[in-house]
Design a protein around this motif. Structure first.
Motif, mmCIF file in Angstrom:
data_model
loop_
_atom_site.group_PDB
_atom_site.id
_atom_site.type_symbol
_atom_site.label_atom_id
_atom_site.label_comp_id
_atom_site.label_asym_id
_atom_site.label_seq_id
_atom_site.Cartn_x
_atom_site.Cartn_y
_atom_site.Cartn_z
ATOM 1 N N SER A 211 0.705 -0.829 0.132
ATOM 2 C CA SER A 211 0.151 -0.482 0.149
ATOM 3 C C SER A 211 1.079 1.076 -0.034
ATOM 4 C CB SER A 211 -1.207 -0.427 1.270
ATOM 5 O OG SER A 211 -0.198 0.273 2.457
ATOM 6 N N GLU A 212 2.129 1.763 0.205
ATOM 7 C CA GLU A 212 3.044 2.656 0.228
ATOM 8 C C GLU A 212 2.926 3.781 1.099
ATOM 9 O OE1 GLU A 212 3.574 2.927 -4.503
ATOM 10 O OE2 GLU A 212 3.295 1.573 -4.618
ATOM 11 N N GLY A 213 2.218 2.724 2.502
ATOM 12 C CA GLY A 213 1.779 4.344 3.183
ATOM 13 C C GLY A 213 1.032 4.598 3.354
ATOM 14 N N THR A 214 0.144 4.477 1.965
ATOM 15 C CA THR A 214 -1.127 5.174 1.437
ATOM 16 C C THR A 214 -2.844 4.273 2.480
ATOM 17 O OG1 THR A 214 -1.945 3.575 -0.325
ATOM 18 C CG2 THR A 214 -0.368 5.650 -0.826
ATOM 19 N N LEU A 215 -2.002 3.937 3.279
ATOM 20 C CA LEU A 215 -3.816 3.853 4.296
ATOM 21 C C LEU A 215 -2.806 3.629 5.534
ATOM 22 C CD1 LEU A 215 -4.392 -0.004 1.776
ATOM 23 C CD2 LEU A 215 -5.739 2.821 2.371
ATOM 24 N N GLY A 216 -2.209 3.632 5.956
ATOM 25 C CA GLY A 216 -1.257 3.332 7.440
ATOM 26 C C GLY A 216 -0.143 3.038 7.613
ATOM 27 N N VAL A 217 0.604 3.474 8.487
ATOM 28 C CA VAL A 217 2.342 3.228 8.854
ATOM 29 C C VAL A 217 2.687 2.285 9.570
ATOM 30 C CG1 VAL A 217 4.342 4.306 9.883
ATOM 31 C CG2 VAL A 217 2.468 5.882 9.159
ATOM 32 N N ILE A 218 3.028 1.423 8.617
ATOM 33 C CA ILE A 218 3.788 -0.303 8.819
ATOM 34 C C ILE A 218 4.803 -0.050 10.205
ATOM 35 C CG2 ILE A 218 4.742 -2.134 8.555
ATOM 36 C CD1 ILE A 218 4.391 -2.340 5.795
ATOM 37 N N SER A 219 4.175 0.120 11.509
ATOM 38 C CA SER A 219 5.579 -0.549 12.764
ATOM 39 C C SER A 219 5.808 -1.491 13.239
ATOM 40 C CB SER A 219 4.215 0.292 13.542
ATOM 41 O OG SER A 219 3.241 -0.208 14.296
ATOM 42 N N ALA A 220 5.118 -2.794 12.981
ATOM 43 C CA ALA A 220 5.980 -4.231 13.287
ATOM 44 C C ALA A 220 5.242 -4.717 12.198
ATOM 45 C CB ALA A 220 5.256 -4.863 14.159
ATOM 46 N N LEU A 221 5.705 -6.281 11.786
ATOM 47 C CA LEU A 221 5.746 -7.223 10.751
ATOM 48 C C LEU A 221 6.001 -8.841 11.964
ATOM 49 C CD1 LEU A 221 8.191 -4.717 9.548
ATOM 50 C CD2 LEU A 221 7.063 -5.811 7.567
ATOM 51 N N THR A 222 5.591 -9.374 11.012
ATOM 52 C CA THR A 222 5.333 -11.182 11.181
ATOM 53 C C THR A 222 6.245 -11.465 10.435
ATOM 54 O OG1 THR A 222 4.178 -11.083 13.212
ATOM 55 C CG2 THR A 222 5.462 -13.180 12.311
ATOM 56 N N LEU A 223 7.483 -12.063 10.158
ATOM 57 C CA LEU A 223 7.940 -13.134 8.097
ATOM 58 C C LEU A 223 7.982 -13.792 9.083
ATOM 59 C CD1 LEU A 223 10.257 -9.669 8.257
ATOM 60 C CD2 LEU A 223 8.393 -9.617 7.222
ATOM 61 N N ARG A 224 7.502 -14.355 7.709
ATOM 62 C CA ARG A 224 8.236 -15.975 7.687
ATOM 63 C C ARG A 224 9.995 -16.238 7.323
ATOM 64 N NH1 ARG A 224 5.060 -20.110 4.788
ATOM 65 N NH2 ARG A 224 3.686 -17.718 4.361
ATOM 66 N N LEU A 225 10.567 -17.384 8.100
ATOM 67 C CA LEU A 225 12.107 -17.532 7.979
ATOM 68 C C LEU A 225 12.059 -18.873 7.251
ATOM 69 C CD1 LEU A 225 13.108 -16.012 11.567
ATOM 70 C CD2 LEU A 225 13.170 -15.482 9.335
ATOM 71 N N TYR A 226 13.633 -19.678 6.978
ATOM 72 C CA TYR A 226 13.947 -20.083 6.156
ATOM 73 C C TYR A 226 14.717 -21.252 6.761
ATOM 74 C CZ TYR A 226 10.241 -18.945 2.986
ATOM 75 O OH TYR A 226 9.291 -18.576 1.801
ATOM 76 N N GLY A 227 15.356 -22.032 6.647
ATOM 77 C CA GLY A 227 15.952 -22.610 7.467
ATOM 78 C C GLY A 227 17.170 -22.797 6.056
ATOM 79 N N ILE A 228 19.313 -22.338 6.184
ATOM 80 C CA ILE A 228 19.306 -21.912 5.193
ATOM 81 C C ILE A 228 20.147 -23.224 5.164
ATOM 82 C CG2 ILE A 228 22.352 -21.869 5.152
ATOM 83 C CD1 ILE A 228 21.604 -19.786 7.995
ATOM 84 N N PRO A 229 20.444 -23.496 3.984
ATOM 85 C CA PRO A 229 20.084 -24.788 2.636
ATOM 86 C C PRO A 229 21.819 -25.247 2.862
ATOM 87 C CG PRO A 229 19.186 -23.125 0.898
ATOM 88 C CD PRO A 229 19.946 -22.381 2.497
ATOM 89 N N GLN A 230 21.464 -26.329 2.998
ATOM 90 C CA GLN A 230 22.563 -27.202 3.621
ATOM 91 C C GLN A 230 24.172 -27.625 2.343
ATOM 92 O OE1 GLN A 230 22.589 -31.524 3.228
ATOM 93 N NE2 GLN A 230 24.300 -32.232 2.865
#
Length: 473
Positions: A209-228
């Motif tokens: 939304s490029e800051g046009t609807l609100g100000v993002i103040s925290a995020l929960t993100l998906r992580l991945y295992g570092i490949p072998q």
């Protein structure tokens, strides 16, 4: 978009004065009004003219963001969120002035849930800082736009990068956001569960939304295992079309390549100059494979066979971590490398994305257009998902050249749309691509977006003059 045609909205001089006074009294020197700093928080990474805010505020908590937004809402003053300023379509310009919220001091990792493969962070932390923090957990966050961007900014612009062909974009990797809305309320869009059918998908509404609807103040993100195992390298091809055909075949065969980047011959020349390398100065694919030792070896062998079918090779392998870092550092420095082709110019960096089956056709036509128009414009692309970028180098004192460059960009966007693609795969709309949004979504689609904007931000204080026009802008 003509150079002088950036969006201009009416300034609320008395409101701006009152907001500066109130925030200054409340937060002291965390509100800055110096000309140089304000200009740094306008847009500086492209040729779009700088439109500086009237003040720059450095919040340190969600509550402080809420307080600043409430003050701005009371006096109808624009709020422009700012990460590191690496966006390319005028996203952080302030056409009506207002207050820039520099989120750099909100840069903590709030939680890492290793068993669930997710983390919660504040918006000001950058992707490199997060991965440095995660280095001992065996996990990583894969989205990597060329700049060391802030994660809040990456979510706001729905960023992507070289790993998108395997790991997706920010759209797929943001599980939830907390955002301060235009009236100062803080809203959390989802829980940490990997799927939900509970109500509207507010996460996807705010991501991009490029800051046009609100100000993002925290995020929960998906992580991945570092490949072998990780292996990659650079493979030259006799033509852009041959390289694209190799990409298409690789994707259609289902080879799980992690990174697949195209750099055309002119781009390779720039990379060699800037990064002091000696790669072949012909169209090249930069590739990386992730998995087990056996899996990576099999993927590389299969790709080598495909490349041979299109006269590609020899493959210059980079098996050691240091070699791979050097390779990808050169690729990520592409924007700056371009200036070696024409020192003293400004860059108009643009991107489009098309269905993978139309990729070769679109890039070949674009190269022909560049040559016919007489521009210097290297091409690089996240071609595993049909996305590529063109960096047009322009003499800002030559109005005729600027006109030619803008004409080329217009044709590029419409070429992608004609091929059932999009006018932007990852840069976003901002100010620079507003004219193409209706061509892509139709008047009805843009009207729905405008209705959402008006419903959530009736005073139009959230990053006005971006994505869609509102009456009075």
């Amino acid at each position: 978009m003509a150079v002088a045609a950036v969006a201009k909205t009416e300034r609320n001089e008395s409101g701006i004065a009152r907001v500066l006074e109130q925030l200054g009294e409340r937060f002291g020197d965390r509100l800055q009004t110096g000309q140089s700093l304000r200009e740094q928080h306008g847009h500086t990474t492209t040729y779009i003219p700088n439109q500086a805010p009237d003040g720059v505020f450095f919040p340190e908590s969600v509550e402080e963001v809420q307080e600043a937004v409430r003050v701005c809402a009371e006096h109808r003053v624009p709020v422009i969120p700012f990460g590191v300023g690496s966006s390319l379509e005028g996203h952080v310009n302030a056409p009506a002035g207002g207050i820039c919220l520099d989120m750099s001091r909100m840069n903590r990792v709030l939680a890492v849930n290793q068993e669930d493969l997710d983390c919660t962070v504040e918006p000001g932390i950058t992707r490199e800082e997060l991965n440095h923090y995660l280095r001992d957990t065996g996990l990583f966050f894969p989205i990597d736009p060329g700049a060391n961007a802030s994660l809040g900014g990456m979510a706001a612009t729905r960023a992507s990068g070289t790993n998108a062909v395997r790991y997706g974009t920010m759209r797929e990797n943001v599980l939830s956001v907390t955002a301060v809305m235009p009236d100062g309320r803080a809203v959390t869009t989802a829980r940490r569960a990997r799927k939900s059918s509970a109500g509207y998908d507010l996460t996807r509404l705010l991501v991009g939304s490029e800051g046009t609807l609100g100000v993002i103040s925290a995020l929960t993100l998906r992580l991945y295992g570092i490949p072998q195992a990780i292996s990659g390298g650079v493979c030259p091809f006799p033509s852009v079309e041959a390289a694209c055909q190799a990409v298409i075949t690789t994707i259609q065969m289902g080879i799980p390549v992690a990174r697949m980047e195209l750099v055309n011959a002119l781009g390779m020349q720039a990379i060699n100059r800037y990064s002091k390398l000696d790669y072949p100065e012909s169209p090249c694919l930069f590739l990386e494979f992730h998995g087990t030792d056996a899996g990576v070896a099999e993927q590389a062998e299969l790709f080598g066979e495909i490349a041979g079918e299109f006269s590609g090779g020899p493959f210059n392998w980079a098996r050691e971590a240091e070699e791979r870092q050097k390779l990808w550092k050169a690729r990520h420095d592409f924007y700056w490398a371009g200036f070696t082709l024409r020192p003293g110019t400004k860059a108009l960096a643009t991107d489009v994305c098309v269905p993978i089956s139309r990729l070769a056709e679109c890039i070949v036509e674009t190269e022909a257009d560049i040559a016919e128009t007489g521009l210097i414009a290297p091409i690089v692309g996240h071609v595993g998902d049909g996305n590529f970028h063109v960096t047009v180098l322009m003499d800002m004192e030559d109005k005729e050249e600027i006109t030619r460059a803008e004409g080329f960009v217009s044709r590029l966007n419409r070429r992608a749309l004609a091929m059932e693609g999009t006018c932007t795969g990852e840069h976003g709309i901002g100010q620079g691509k507003m004219r193409y949004l209706e061509e892509e979504h139709g008047a009805e689609g843009v009207d729905v977006m405008r209705a959402i904007k008006k419903a959530l931000d009736p005073l139009n204080i959230m990053n006005p003059g971006k994505i869609i026009g509102i009456e009075g802008e």
